[in-house]
Every structure is written in structure tokens, then in C-alpha cells.
Enzyme design. Sequence first.
Site, short mmCIF file in Angstrom:
data_model
loop_
_atom_site.label_atom_id
_atom_site.label_comp_id
_atom_site.label_asym_id
_atom_site.label_seq_id
_atom_site.Cartn_x
_atom_site.Cartn_y
_atom_site.Cartn_z
N HIS A 150 57.66 31.81 148.59
CA HIS A 150 56.47 32.09 149.40
C HIS A 150 55.41 31.04 149.22
O HIS A 150 54.26 31.25 149.60
CB HIS A 150 55.94 33.48 149.05
N GLU B 143 57.20 13.72 128.96
CA GLU B 143 56.70 12.93 127.83
C GLU B 143 57.84 12.10 127.24
O GLU B 143 57.62 11.04 126.67
CB GLU B 143 56.08 13.84 126.76
N LYS C 55 43.30 9.87 124.94
CA LYS C 55 42.60 10.39 123.76
C LYS C 55 41.53 9.40 123.31
O LYS C 55 40.41 9.78 122.96
CB LYS C 55 43.59 10.59 122.61
O1 LIG Z 1 51.14 18.89 117.15
P1 LIG Z 1 50.03 17.94 117.36
O2 LIG Z 1 50.07 16.79 116.40
O3 LIG Z 1 48.70 18.63 117.35
O4 LIG Z 1 50.22 17.30 118.78
C1 LIG Z 1 50.14 18.01 119.97
C2 LIG Z 1 50.53 17.10 121.12
O5 LIG Z 1 49.69 15.97 121.04
C3 LIG Z 1 49.93 14.89 121.93
O6 LIG Z 1 49.52 15.23 123.20
C4 LIG Z 1 51.36 14.46 121.96
O7 LIG Z 1 51.56 13.56 123.01
C5 LIG Z 1 52.28 15.65 122.12
O8 LIG Z 1 53.60 15.21 122.00
C6 LIG Z 1 51.98 16.68 121.06
O9 LIG Z 1 52.86 17.75 121.22
#
Ligand SMILES: O=P(O)(O)OC[C@H]1O[C@H](O)[C@H](O)[C@@H](O)[C@@H]1O
Length: 616
Positions: free
Chosen positions: A423, A394, A528
Site C-alpha cells: 500500500h 556499512e 562525526k
Molecule cells: O558500538 P559503538 O562503538 O558505540 O559504535 C556504534 C556505531 O558507531 C559508528 O556509527 C560505526 O560506524 C558503527 O559501525 C557502530 O555500530
Amino acid sequence: AMASISGAAAAAPSSSGASCGLRLRRDHLPRSSHFRLARPSSITDVSRSCSSSSSSPPRSLSSKQSGHADVLAHGAVDKDPIRLWNRYVEWLYQHKQLGLFVDVSRIGFTEEFLRRMEAPMGRAFAAMRELEKGAIANPDEGRMVGHYWLRNPALAPNSFLRDKIETTLERILAFASDVISAKIRPPSSPAGRFTQILSIGIGGSSLGPQFVAEALAPDNPPLMIRFIDNTDPAGIDHQIAQLGPELASTLVIVISKSGGTPETRNGLLEVQKAFRDAGLEFSKQGVAITQENSLLDNTARIEGWLARFPMFDWVGGRTSEMSAVGLLPAALQGIDIKEMLVGAAQMDEETRNTEIKENPAALLALCWYWASDGIGSKDSLLLLSRYLQQLVMESLGKEFDLDGNRVNQGLTVYGNKGSTDQHAYIQQLREGVHNFFVTFIEVLRDRPPGHEWELEPSVTCGDYLFGMLHGTRSALYANDRESITVTVQEVNPRAVGALVALYERAVGLYAYLININAYHQPGVEAGKKAAGEVLALQKRILLVLNEASCKDPAEPLTLDQIADRCHCPEEIEMIYKIIQHMAANDRALIAEGNCGSPRSIKVYLGECNVDDDMNS
Ligand SMILES: O=P(O)(O)OC[C@H]1O[C@H](O)[C@H](O)[C@@H](O)[C@@H]1O
């Protein structure tokens, strides 16, 4: 214990007694730089238990990509044992206090490469100094990058931030101690105390805690931890079912920096429903770790949850292990979090050294640069590879560099543990596509003192694991596959803190070498957003179906008709997938015809919904 990582270009760490693997892969050569890359992918392999070593398979090159063959085949590595031993001794890095070693002798960088890298490395060190002083090191999000302050609050750019860090740590320690001593206890637990933790979070809000729990939690921790890190209903049901009546003794920690991540929200809603179904009051057992005033924070405040701990704007999810995110669950499991912080602080100190040979993170970054890929794995370090996967991929997987040039950077990380990899995929690593490097994480102490026994004359289970790691390292090298080896004395909180800090710094330095922003993740948003569009389309389909099903007689619709009435003919394939999914889950929707011949399908709702609540 020992661990190993294998791969061609980058490396990853792991911790005690088992093996784990990671693989880093670079899919594109860094166009931003004049440095030649040796190999485009990498693997990390860490091993600790008697069961294994691991690594992951390298990216296969398409015939078009194999135009890189000249780069990949950048020559056989030196195999003269005495010259190699000299190289080993010359480059061996040791952190005396931490008992941590980094061996880069099996990465074939040259003197000339190092000379060329001196100036860019100097610039990377300078940029890192600015970052630590509070520069806006994450420019497009306009944020500071402050995870180094978490383990040395004196470094924070002002006293306000310093106080916040210190107060939060004190609150974590006090809360954990009160929960463990049952001063803070759930209202209707038969045990009269919290015995379980259910952690709800995803990505950086879960991977670090999972890694640390696997690496450091005692066999019988004061509170046992389990994780919900997905929106998979079956997985959530499984966790709740496993808790059974112990739900009444479960501390639920909901972790989300943004406080609005849908998977985490869903996990929370599902768990709150389970509490209601069991006649339990969630607020008496819920804890939130999130940014102040986030949706989650406000929910927790309004509902009067047991406790709330802050996440800071200037700590990224993937570097939040030393914040409340990692420290609270660890402390509740009886892990010495102060030791984790000490290990990280000591490693931070060392990785500020501008003398490359004395800076293990700089060594790793240079090796990644040279080889451009890596992997690692181990048993208690098993989850290190997954943790590093997010940290590395990331942070480094970016389309554009800081100057806006399209660079498509990245290192692919995968891994497993110990002999497990041996393995599984070592065959391909040694003989197949040659586009990776491996990182072995070796843990010297494989069992606590007093527990050693020889399962055959003069040989322990741990000796086997040791043999597997070094055998794999040699066998890979004999076939020109390079590796890095990171060695720790044992898997303890200090070593784990140090490993986290080592890799955070290596990622930061490497990002500067390739001129990218390691601290944003614009690419994550696309998926998302698309997921939100799928859900919106599902609602539209239901409205269209409802209208047709309310006719007398009900009018079954073909997929084409649905697409047409949704005004999105181009989404017909997604409409088919949505209907297939809803039909499989008995969602009051009837699909007639053959799913294998989508054009034959006709769909209608089991009943017409006149009260229009689908519109709300
Ligand atoms: O901690 P949050 O705001 O719920 O985010 C959880 C995750 O969301 C996304 O996938 C981001 O790309 C991540 O970097 C992050 O760790």
C-alpha cells in the site's frame, strides 16, 4: 507468517509473521570486475502479519546515469510458467534442519554468468576460510574478524579467545537468570525486581537487539525492553517519561564497542540525570557492554555498576548480534539465546560449503552480484530491514577497493513489512524506475498452533498475507522485476540466528567478489568529525557574543561580524544555523531581525558572563 523483499539486485532477510522490506541499491557499477550488472539497486521486503508486505523505492537514475539503460534493460525475464517451475525446482535451496528455503529462480542469472563466477567465488571461499582461521581480514584496521567464533568457540584461533567467548556466554546466562528470578534486584523497586530494560546504544550496538526484540520477545516478557538510539532530547525524554515510576525497576544497559560514541554517552548522561532527579542510585541498575578499558568500561568500573560484559576487538558492531550486545538483552527478555547460537552455527556450517547450489549465502551473493540491488520486509521481521541496512550498507558502501582503486561500491537497502509496502511503494517498484531487486522473507507459520481462525469462509488473515506476498512476487516478475524469496518455517530463535548468519556470510562473500573490505567504515568518521567542529564553532560564537555583550552598552553583532570575530568568514552559513538553533531553544541568546533575511539579524546575549566559565 510470511515476508517479502523486493528489489533488483540484492536481497535481504526478515523473520516471522509479518512482512518487512529492505532495499539494496548500487549506485555505481563495480568497475573492479568484468561482470555486467543487471540493475543498480535492490529492495528487501519481509512480511508476516496480516497487515502487509513491503519494499522500498529504487534509486532514480539521473538522465546522465541513464546511460546505464542498456545495462538496466538487460532483457525481459523468462515468463514461461513451466520453464520457470523447472528453474524453481532446479535452484531451490533447502536447509533441512533449519527448515529454511532460498528461492533464486526469479533472478535471471544465466549459466554463462555462473560459469564466469566460479573462479571468483572460489577465491571468495578461500578468503573466507582464512578469515575464519584468524587472518587480519580487516587490513587497514589491522583486526581479525571473528564473529563466526561466537557461535562456535572451538573455531577461535587460540584458547585464550575461546575461553573469553565461553566465559562471557556463561556469565550472560547466569546474570539473566539471576535478574529474572530477582536474585539480582534493584534497591528501591516497588516490584522488588527488574521489570524493564532501557538499552542505550546506536548503530550496531542497537539495531540487532531491536530486530531480535521485535522478532522474538514474548508478548509478556520477564523484562520489557525500550531503546535510546539517538541524541534527540525529545526522544530520550519520551522514553524516560514512559518509564515513569518504573525507572526504579529499570535495568539500564549501555552498549558501545568503542565506549566513546557521543550519542550513547549523551543518552547515558541524560538517564543518569533522570535517576538523580528521581532519587535513585544509577550504579545499582547500570550494566555496560563495551571493550575492556574503554571510557565506558572505566566509568562503569569506577562507579561500581551492577555488571560489565566485554565486546571484543575482533567483532564489528554490525556483526555483534551473537555477542553480549545481542545475547544479553535477548536473554533478559526470555529469548532462548542458545537456540539463536545453534541456528547461526548451523547456517555457518552450511555457508562454508563450496558447492554454490548448496550454499545459500553464496546464492545470495551471486544474485546480488547479478542484480546488484535488493530489499525486504515483514512484521515480526519488521526491523530486519533496518538491521540489514547497516550490515549491508556499512559493509559494502566503500569508496576504494582492497587495491586502492576508487570503486564507489554499495547496495542500498530499504524495506518494510508485509502488505504495508503493497500500500505504499510497490507501485513504483512494478512500474517505475527499474534499478532494484526485491527479497521477500516468507514465514510459513503465521500463528502459533491452536490460534488459527477463518475470518471468512476458508480464509485466514495469514492467508491474505501469503496471497499478498506471492501476488506481489508474481506481479513484479510479470513486469521483469526480479526477486529472491527466503522462506522460514516460523520466526523462532533458531531461524533468527540462521538469518543473521546467512546475511553476515552473504555480505562477506559478496565483499570478496567485489574486492572490498567489508569490515571497516572510514566514511562514518567524516560526519562525526564535522559534528565535533560544529560544536566547537558554537563555543567560539558564544565567546565572541559574550565579549560583545559585556561592553557597555552591549554590542549586538551581525552574522558577518560574528564570522569575522570567530576568524571563520567561510563558516557564516553554519553560524547562522547555530544561532537559529540556540535561539529556538531559549539559550540566553537574543536574535533580533528576521530569520528569513539572515543579513538583517543582530545577536547578543541576554547577560554578560563575567565569571568566564564559558572558557572552561
Ligand atoms: O558500538 P559503538 O562503538 O558505540 O559504535 C556504534 C556505531 O558507531 C559508528 O556509527 C560505526 O560506524 C558503527 O559501525 C557502530 O555500530
